[in-house]
Each structure stands twice: as structure tokens, then as C-alpha cells.
Design a protein around this motif. Structure first.
Motif, short mmCIF file in Angstrom:
data_model
loop_
_atom_site.label_atom_id
_atom_site.label_comp_id
_atom_site.label_asym_id
_atom_site.label_seq_id
_atom_site.Cartn_x
_atom_site.Cartn_y
_atom_site.Cartn_z
N GLN A 215 8.14 4.70 3.10
CA GLN A 215 6.90 4.73 2.31
C GLN A 215 5.79 5.54 3.00
O GLN A 215 4.72 5.69 2.42
CB GLN A 215 6.40 3.30 2.06
CG GLN A 215 7.38 2.45 1.28
CD GLN A 215 6.73 1.19 0.77
OE1 GLN A 215 6.21 1.15 -0.35
NE2 GLN A 215 6.73 0.15 1.59
N ARG B 166 1.43 5.47 6.89
CA ARG B 166 0.29 4.57 6.69
C ARG B 166 0.74 3.12 6.48
O ARG B 166 -0.05 2.18 6.59
CB ARG B 166 -0.57 5.03 5.51
CG ARG B 166 0.07 4.94 4.15
CD ARG B 166 -0.77 5.66 3.09
NE ARG B 166 -0.19 5.59 1.76
CZ ARG B 166 -0.54 4.70 0.85
NH1 ARG B 166 -1.47 3.80 1.13
NH2 ARG B 166 0.01 4.72 -0.35
N PHE B 167 2.02 2.92 6.16
CA PHE B 167 2.54 1.57 5.99
C PHE B 167 3.18 1.05 7.28
O PHE B 167 3.62 -0.10 7.34
CB PHE B 167 3.60 1.53 4.88
CG PHE B 167 3.04 1.76 3.51
CD1 PHE B 167 2.57 0.71 2.75
CD2 PHE B 167 2.99 3.04 2.97
CE1 PHE B 167 2.05 0.91 1.48
CE2 PHE B 167 2.48 3.27 1.71
CZ PHE B 167 2.00 2.20 0.96
N ARG C 263 6.86 -0.06 6.47
CA ARG C 263 7.10 1.36 6.23
C ARG C 263 8.43 1.60 5.52
O ARG C 263 8.50 2.35 4.55
CB ARG C 263 7.05 2.14 7.55
CG ARG C 263 7.37 3.62 7.36
CD ARG C 263 7.14 4.44 8.61
NE ARG C 263 7.54 5.83 8.40
CZ ARG C 263 7.40 6.79 9.29
NH1 ARG C 263 6.86 6.51 10.48
NH2 ARG C 263 7.78 8.03 9.02
N LYS D 155 3.33 3.46 -6.51
CA LYS D 155 2.41 2.37 -6.18
C LYS D 155 2.76 1.77 -4.82
O LYS D 155 3.93 1.66 -4.47
CB LYS D 155 2.46 1.27 -7.25
CG LYS D 155 2.25 1.75 -8.68
CD LYS D 155 0.86 2.33 -8.88
CE LYS D 155 0.64 2.74 -10.34
NZ LYS D 155 -0.69 3.34 -10.54
N SER D 156 1.76 1.36 -4.09
CA SER D 156 2.00 0.79 -2.77
C SER D 156 2.35 -0.69 -2.84
O SER D 156 2.74 -1.28 -1.84
CB SER D 156 0.76 0.97 -1.89
OG SER D 156 -0.36 0.34 -2.49
N SER D 157 2.21 -1.29 -4.01
CA SER D 157 2.47 -2.72 -4.17
C SER D 157 3.14 -2.95 -5.52
O SER D 157 2.82 -2.29 -6.51
CB SER D 157 1.15 -3.50 -4.10
OG SER D 157 1.30 -4.79 -4.65
#
Length: 877
Positions: free
Chosen positions: A178, A181-182, A197, A241-243
């Protein structure tokens, strides 16, 4: 692509690879006592993997409804706090039952992710089991040169088993990077790291071994494939999307929560978690109810109740003090019913069940939270950071707080929960219940099981005949084995075969006689114990019986026929209720006796007179048609597949009896039945009412029982006519006249009381004292019949007092009542609720209310006079 698009793409892709599309199974596993809920796609194929079940296909693809809220798969605590955890989710899966194996499974998975969905190969990372060299070789061939390294991991991460024993094997997981940043920033960060990540997308399980009790693994003759790809995760990745919560799968529900609460998903951590929890739990509640689960205090129903109550508590955080979950669950129905049509079919039931539960719990939630906050305050003052088990149990037992809800609350205050203390209190309650049960006089409690455990199952012949012969294999006197019995003794007799039906499935046991030459035993009760022991309990009327005696057994025909008619009537009743009220009606219990029947079922409102009439008409129409009642035995899976109705939560063997009436009623049932509906004679409902949240009860009579019931009504009607001195044709008119006269007299009496009170108004302030510049009145008021009378007196006093504080007491119905009154000009100095709360403790009660008027009560009447005398202390302290 939307979540719905992805689901369909997956099903189409594997359909093109020769897989049969199989509908999602229920969240309630069928025939699997090891699971509370379906928690993975392979659950419905468990029997196929173990070789106990055959299917007409070797390849399958599903989008499976799953729930993880118990056991080792319990995500409840993490819901809303992480980007990925959910209670309800969808598992996409492809399966091979001894057909293709690793090579095809890996190729299919890679093609779907990279070609169908277009995910960049460089972002995908593969893990395999430590020594799975074949998988390593296949993956290297599929990935080609320049691909990311294949990572080998141990049993904890990359080996799957169905249980401690049984099918198992290595697995291979596909992860997606991902981005930094994760990540955790560690130079060796990879798919084996615990940071966010590298997100696991797909798990490919290579089921190739069978593990025995010693832990030894033998290769399976036909290795199989089981894969699982979480739809929610996939949608978030594909949509960038991050979530998961930001994907279109959750967006409509979250938007509705924002709309009704006025809060935003990005307002802050508190609001974010609360909104996510409500969205998740709305999905879980809707799907559970659609699959037949209703809130209760045990089993699956209790899990549903916990989920809903947890959502309501988080709703409080958003300022939602009225029912709302039924609304957000309706959004779930609208959003997901195209894939799961059972949601739309049961929309009304879902909303009604949830709203009913909300209304019940919201009444106690506020009081429970107040108790919790008081306890927290006291604990902090004493430096104690653990909530006692007694407090947690009180919240559970009195206010309906599930333990994990109390644990959530404790965590928010940085406190722990005394689990041991809670379990201790729970054990106490169970022990009290056990002692009450043992004192109930039940046969199972009175017979020492150990004394008859060696006796084999009794052959039941009562489906075909009401008379038979058998040999006595056991005699029980006072819970102990005996060799013989004599006249006048109360004993239990067990024979090797019997036509007597033992009480089970709601049907009472048979009565009748056991006899031999010169001896007779009256059977007063027939019950079942263990797995197949049928026990005849009664009294020896004459002669004696011994072990080994060959006896005749004769069931009392009249009682049995009445029971058979009533049992068949319950089947007609369930069918009619579904016709009139809807398909949500499910049996929750029954009692079938010779003279009546009782039927408990799911429904969330009182049945109207018109509905009862319609149900009665439908049943009686089928009785008049004199339809055959057919009984056949078949495998349970076949019976369910044919549409036979099973009792929710009941465990069935491999073979079951299916009782069918025409083409409209088919139920799994081990009871005895009429051979034709005409034998029921007539059907009449005698009562209907609620017995628990969402459960109604109907009582009814059939045949000659209807005549007896109608004669009873006739007698009551004749008695009313005699008492009222009116013929039947004038009875209603006479009653209406009496009611009108009663209302007139009551109003006349009320007017006189008010007039009298006004005339006595000059004395109402007698006894007022000036204390520190405040008018104070403390007195016991006579002739008070209820708290309402005391309030009316206080209203009149307020008008006369103008400015002041009063504490009034009264005695009525064996209780002490108190009322505190503070005129508006003094509410900034005195609080009626606080005054009456302190005074109430003196009479053994509690209470509270508004700053200007508050009431309380207690059982200690003897303390009332002293309490009023101490009014100054309660007002000024």
C-alpha cells in the motif's frame, strides 16, 4: 468498480473456468455443532472436504456471508478502531474438490488479480509455507523474471487446518504493497511485518494432508483447494481507498449515520469510531435477522443482542437518544438486497425486530450508564483501576449490558474489568437456577442416570400401533434399580420395546397400562432419558412385576388420538400464521396435550382480531378438506433441500421424519399425527399474547375441545345476562349504559373532590416556617390514594405558597410517598430532585426529578413521620 461489480466479476471469472456458482449459505451453519456462525467460505463445503458429503460438481465459486464475533475469530473489539476489522463481511472463494490443485489455483488467482482487475504486478507480494517447494516452483513460473521475491513463512502464517485433526495443508497468500506511508519505516519491512503497509488480499489453501490425533499427517488421496478473498478489502484497494470504511460498500450506511446524527466521519477519533461501529453493526444485525436469528439471552440470539446494544451505546456518543439502528439497517437492505434478496424479503421483520430491541434497551441504557459513571467516580477516588465483577454483573443482570460493552466502557476510562469476579457472580446465578431446577420434581432429576446407563435404547413401535408386547429390562424404585415391584408401589418400568410415546418435541407422553396375568401397572407419565431410553412412570394397581417379565403394553387410545389431532393442528397453524402474518413466522416452542395445544412463534406485534379470524378460517378450511397427512423418513439434507421446515436451533440426526400435509405444509417432526386433517374435527384459538420480546403465544383447542370451550362461553354469557338482568340481544346495550353511568359518577366525584380541596385551600399552607428567610413547609398529607393525588395537592400548594420549599409525605397502598417542591424563584438555591433523593433513603427507597418538583417512594412506612420531621436537614444540608 463498485463492490457489487467486484463480486460479480469474481463469480463470472471462475464460472468461465468451469466452476459452479453456489449461493451463499446461511450465517447459521447447517448440521455443524462446532460453529456458532459461518465464519469462512469453506464452511458450507466442510462435509465435501472430509468425504462425508457428495456434490454434483468438483469446482465451486461463492460469495459467502460471514460473521466473526466469537471464538478465536472474534473481531468485535477491533471494529471501528482499525481500517480492516469487521463483524460481518463477504468472503469470495473458489474451491476444488479433488479436481485441480496448486498449479491451477495459483494461475487462476494471479490472472484474476492482474488481468481481470489490472492490479500492478510490482505491488503484489507472495508468501508460501516454509518447505512448500512445489508452490515455490509454480509461483516462479507464473510470476516470471524480475518479480518480487517469494517469502517463506512458518506454520503460524502459512499453514491452515480445519481443526486439531482432519484436512489441513500449506497455504499461499497474496499481499499488496500500500506504500511507505502505511509502513513502519523498518528497512526489512515486508509481508511478514505487523504494520499496515503489506495488506493480505487472498489466501490460497492447499488441502493435501489429513492430520490424526497423534499429529501425524498422511497425504490425502484427492487434494483440494479452498481460497478466501475479502470483498471489503478488495473494494478498498481497487477504489484507491486507504480504509475499507471509505469504499462504496460502507459509504451509504456511514452517510446515513452522519445525516441522522449531524456528526461527520472525520470530526474526530470518537465520532469516527462510533460511526464505523454503527455502520458495521447495522450490517451484522440485518443479515443475522434475515437468516432467522432473533435477540435473546443465549446462543446466537445473545450475540445479536450484544451487537445491537453495542451500536446503541456508540449512538449515545453521537447524541442519538432515540431509535436509529432500524433506520441504518434499512439502508443495508436497500444497498445489498440485489445480491442477497432475503434482505428485501424480510425488510419489515428486520426493522421491527431492531426497533423493538432499541426501544427496550434505550430505557435502561441511560440508567445503566449513570450507575457505571458513579462507580467509576468512586473507584478513581479510592485509586482502584479495576471495575469489580459485582458491578459488571449488575450492569449485565439488571440493565442488560453485555460484558464486552462494560469492557468497552472500562477501556475508555483506562480501567480493567474483573473477569474472575464477573464469572463468579454468573456461576452463583447458574447454581441458583440449577438448584431451582433440581427442586422442580422432574423425572430426569429424580432418576439417577448412572443406575440405568447400561441399558440399551428402547425400540419405539408407537408410530404403527398402540398395543404391543415387550420384556421388562429395568425397574426403578426411588431412583435405584430393583428386581421386582409389588401392588401399591410407585415405580418406573423400562421395557425392551414399547408403543408409548415419550414426552419430547413439545408433545406430552402417553398414558395407558402395562399388564400380565394377575398384574396391572397404570402408566401415568412416559418420558425419555439419554439417547433412546423410554421410561414408563406410574403405580402398580395389582399383582407384581419382575425383571424379565413379558408384558402387554396398551396406550390409552382416546388420549393419544386427541394428542395426534392437536399435533397435526399445530402444523396447520404454523402454515396459516405464515400465510396471514408473513414468512418471518418461525416456531419457538410448543406444547401438545390431549385437551389443548400451545404454539410459540416469532412476531413483533399483537395479532389483530381480523388476523386471528383469518388464521382460524384457513386452518378449518384445511380440516374440512380432509387432506392426507403423510409421513416419510429421509436424509436430513434432502428434507431441508425439499423445503421442509426445521425447528430453529434443533439438532437433527442423519435421518429425519418429514410430516407433510398436501403440498402446503412440510415439517421435520418426530411426533405422532392424525392420518387425515378431518380427524382434527374443528379448530378454535382461545388466547393470543406476547411472552417475550418478539415471541407470541397462541393457545387453541380442537375437536370436542372446541365444544367444551364454546359451552364455557355460553355459560359465562348466560351468567352475565342473569347478573345484568338483560336478554342476550340487549346485553351490549346494557353494558354501554352502565359504562356511561360509571364515567358520569367518576366525573361527579372528581368535581366534588376539587371543590372540597378549594374550600380547604385556606388551610393548605398551615405549618409554614420561616427558616433563614425561606418559607419551609414539612407535613404529612392525609387522604392521599396515589402519587398522582400527592402531585395535585402540591400544585395547589405551590399556588398558595408563592415562594418557598416543601417536603410532603403520604401513605398509600402500604408504601411511603414523598414529594419535594421548590418554587421557581428558589431553584437556583435548592433542587427538589436532590432533596427528595436524600429523603427517600430514610424510607428505604430512591427517586429524583426536576429542580422544581420531584417524587420518590419507599417501603418503610414506619420511618415516614421521622423523615418529615427531618425535612430541614434534607433541604439545607
Amino acid at each position: 468498480m463498485t463492490g457489487a461489480d467486484l463480486r460479480e466479476e469474481f463469480l463470472i471469472f471462475f464460472g468461465e473456468q468451469g466452476h459452479t456458482r453456489v449461493e451463499s449459505s446461511s450465517l447459521i451453519p447447517t448440521g455443524d455443532a462446532t460453529l456458532l456462525f459461518t465464519n469462512a467460505g469453506m464452511v458450507q463445503f466442510k462435509g465435501v472436504f472430509t468425504g462425508q458429503e457428495q456434490r454434483p460438481y468438483k469446482r465451486a465459486v461463492t460469495a459467502q456471508k460471514c460473521l466473526r464475533v466469537s471464538g478465536k475469530h472474534n473481531d468485535l473489539e477491533n471494529v471501528g478502531r482499525t481500517a480492516r476489522h469487521h463483524t460481518f463481511f463477504e468472503m469470495l472463494g473458489n474451491f476444488s474438490f479433488g479436481d485441480y490443485f496448486k498449479e491451477d489455483a495459483i494461475a487462476f488467482g494471479w490472472d484474476f488479480l492482474t488481468k481481470t482487475l489490472g492490479l500492478p504486478k510490482k505491488r503484489l507480494h507472495v508468501t508460501i509455507f516454509l518447505d512448500d517447494d512445489p508452490a515455490d516452483k509454480i509461483w516462479k513460473k507464473v510470476l516470471g523474471p524480475g518479480a518480487n521475491n517469494i517469502i517463506r513463512l512458518g506454520e503460524k502464517d502459512n499453514f491452515w487446518s480445519m481443526g486439531d485433526t482432519g484436512p489441513c495443508g500449506p497455504c499461499s497468500e497474496v499481499h499488496i504493497d500500500q506504500g511507505e506511508r502505511f509502513g513502519c519505516g523498518a528497512p526489512d519491512c515486508g509481508p511478514d511485518c505487523d504494520c499496515d503497509r503489506f495488506l493480505e488480499l487472498w489466501n490460497l489453501v492447499f488441502m493435501q494432508y489429513n492430520r490424526d490425533v497423534s499429529g501425524h499427517m498422511q497425504p490425502l488421496p484427492r487434494p483440494s483447494i479452498d481460497t478466501g478473498l475479502g470483498l471489503e478489502r478488495l473494494a478498498a484497494v481497487i477504489q484507491g481507498k486507504s480504509s475499507n470504511w471509505d469504499s462504496d460498500i460502507f459509504d451509504p450506511i456511514i452517510s446515513r449515520v452522519e445525516e441522522i446524527s449531524g456528526k461527520s466521519r472525520v470530526s474526530g477519533p470518537t465520532e469516527t469510531v462510533a460511526i464505523r461501529v454503527i455502520a458495521d453493526h447495522s450490517r451484522a444485525a440485518a443479515f443475522l435477522i434475515a437468516d432467522g436469528v432473533l435477540p435473546s439471552n443465549e446462543g446466537r440470539g445473545y450475540v445479536l443482542r450484544r451487537i445491537m446494544r453495542r451500536a446503541l451505546r456508540y449512538g449515545k456518543r453521537l447524541g442519538l437518544n432515540e431509535p436509529f439502528l432500524y433506520d441504518t439497517a434499512s439502508v443495508v437492505v436497500g444497498h445489498m438486497s440485489s445480491a442477497y434478496p432475503e434482505l428485501e424479503a424480510r425488510r419489515a421483520l428486520i426493522q421491527e425486530v431492531i426497533k423493538n430491541e432499541e426501544e427496550r434497551f434505550l430505557q435502561t441504557l441511560t440508567r445503566g450508564l449513570a450507575l457505571f459513571e458513579d462507580e467509576i467516580s468512586q473507584l478513581r477516588q479510592s485509586g482502584n483501576m479495576e471495575i469489580p465483577g459485582t458491578v459488571a454483573f449488575k450492569l449485565y443482570d439488571t440493565f442488560g449490558f453485555p460484558r464486552d460493552l462494560t469492557e468497552d466502557l472500562a477501556r475508555e476510562f483506562g480501567m480493567a474489568l474483573d473477569h474472575h469476579g464477573f464469572e463468579k457472580e454468573m456461576a452463583k446465578q447458574k447454581e441458583m437456577a440449577r438448584q431451582a431446577w433440581e427442586g422442580s420434581g422432574s423425572l430426569e432429576a429424580s432418576v439417577a442416570w448412572e443406575s440405568i446407563a447400561d441399558i440399551g435404547p428402547v425400540e419405539f413401535t408407537g408410530y404403527r400401533r398402540l398395543e404391543d408386547t415387550g420384556a421388562i429390562v429395568a425397574i426403578l424404585k426411588d431412583s435405584k434399580r430393583a428386581e421386582k415391584t409389588d401392588a401399591g408401589e410407585s415405580v418406573s418400568i423400562i421395557t425392551d420395546r414399547t408403543p408409548f410415546y415419550a414426552e419430547s418435541g413439545g408433545q406430552v407422553g402417553d398414558h395407558g397400562a402395562i399388564a400380565k396375568e394377575g398384574a396391572e401397572f397404570e402408566v401415568q407419565e412416559t418420558t425419555k432419558m439419554g439417547t433412546g431410553l423410554i421410561i414408563h412412570k406410574g403405580i402398580v394397581k395389582s399383582g407384581s412385576f419382575s425383571i424379565g417379565d413379558v408384558v402387554s403394553l396398551e396406550v390409552e387410545m382416546g388420549l393419544r388420538r386427541s394428542v395426534m389431532a392437536n399435533h397435526s393442528a399445530t402444523h396447520l397453524l404454523q402454515w396459516a400464521l405464515r400465510e396471514v402474518l408473513g414468512p418471518h413466522v418461525n416456531q419457538r416452542g410448543s406444547l401438545v396435550e390431549p385437551n389443548r395445544l400451545r404454539f410459540d412463534f416469532t412476531h413483533f406485534s399483537a395479532i389483530t382480531g381480523a388476523e386471528i379470524e383469518r388464521v382460524e378460517t384457513l386452518v378449518n378450511e384445511k380440516i374440512i378438506e380432509d387432506i392426507d397427512v403423510n409421513v416419510v423418513e429421509m436424509p436430513v439434507d434432502k428434507a431441508i433441500a425439499m423445503g421442509a421446515t426445521a425447528l430453529f436451533g434443533e439438532k437433527y440426526g442423519a435421518s429425519v421424519r418429514v410430516v407433510s400435509v398436501g403440498e402446503f405444509s412440510s415439517e421435520l417432526c418426530g411426533g405422532t399425527h392424525a392420518s387425515r386433517t378431518g380427524e382434527i374435527g374443528l379448530f378454535k384459538i382461545t388466547s393470543e399474547g406476547g411472552i417475550a420480546a418478539g415471541v407470541r403465544r397462541i393457545e387453541a383447542v380442537t375437536g370436542l375441545g372446541v365444544m367444551s370451550y364454546l359451552r364455557g362461553l355460553e355459560d359465562e354469557l348466560s351468567l352475565l345476562c342473569d347478573r345484568l338482568r338483560a336478554p342476550r340481544s340487549e346485553l351490549v346495550k346494557k353494558l354501554d349504559k352502565l359504562i356511561d353511568e360509571k364515567k358520569f359518577k367518576e366525573k361527579e366525584m372528581s368535581d366534588l373532590k376539587q371543590k372540597f380541596a378549594r374550600e380547604q385551600g385556606s388551610d393548605i399552607t398551615a405549618g409554614v416556617k420561616d427558616i433563614n428567610g425561606v418559607n419551609v413547609l414539612a407535613r404529612i398529607v392525609e387522604d392521599i390514594k396515589s402519587p398522582k393525588d400527592l402531585r395535585e395537592h402540591a400544585d395547589r400548594l405551590k399556588d398558595k405558597l408563592k415562594s418557598g420549599v416543601a417536603l410532603l409525605g403520604a401513605e398509600a397502598d402500604g408504601k411511603a410517598f414523598l414529594l419535594a417542591l421548590v418554587t421557581k424563584d428558589l431553584t437556583n438555591r435548592f433542587h427538589a430532585g436532590n432533596i427528595v433523593k436524600k429523603a427517600a433513603e430514610a424510607v428505604g427507597g430512591s427517586g429524583g426529578g426536576r429542580p422544581d418538583m420531584a417524587q420518590a417512594g419507599g417501603p418503610n412506612i414506619e420511618s415516614l413521620e421521622e423523615t418529615i420531621k427531618s425535612a430541614e436537614k434534607f433541604i439545607f444540608d
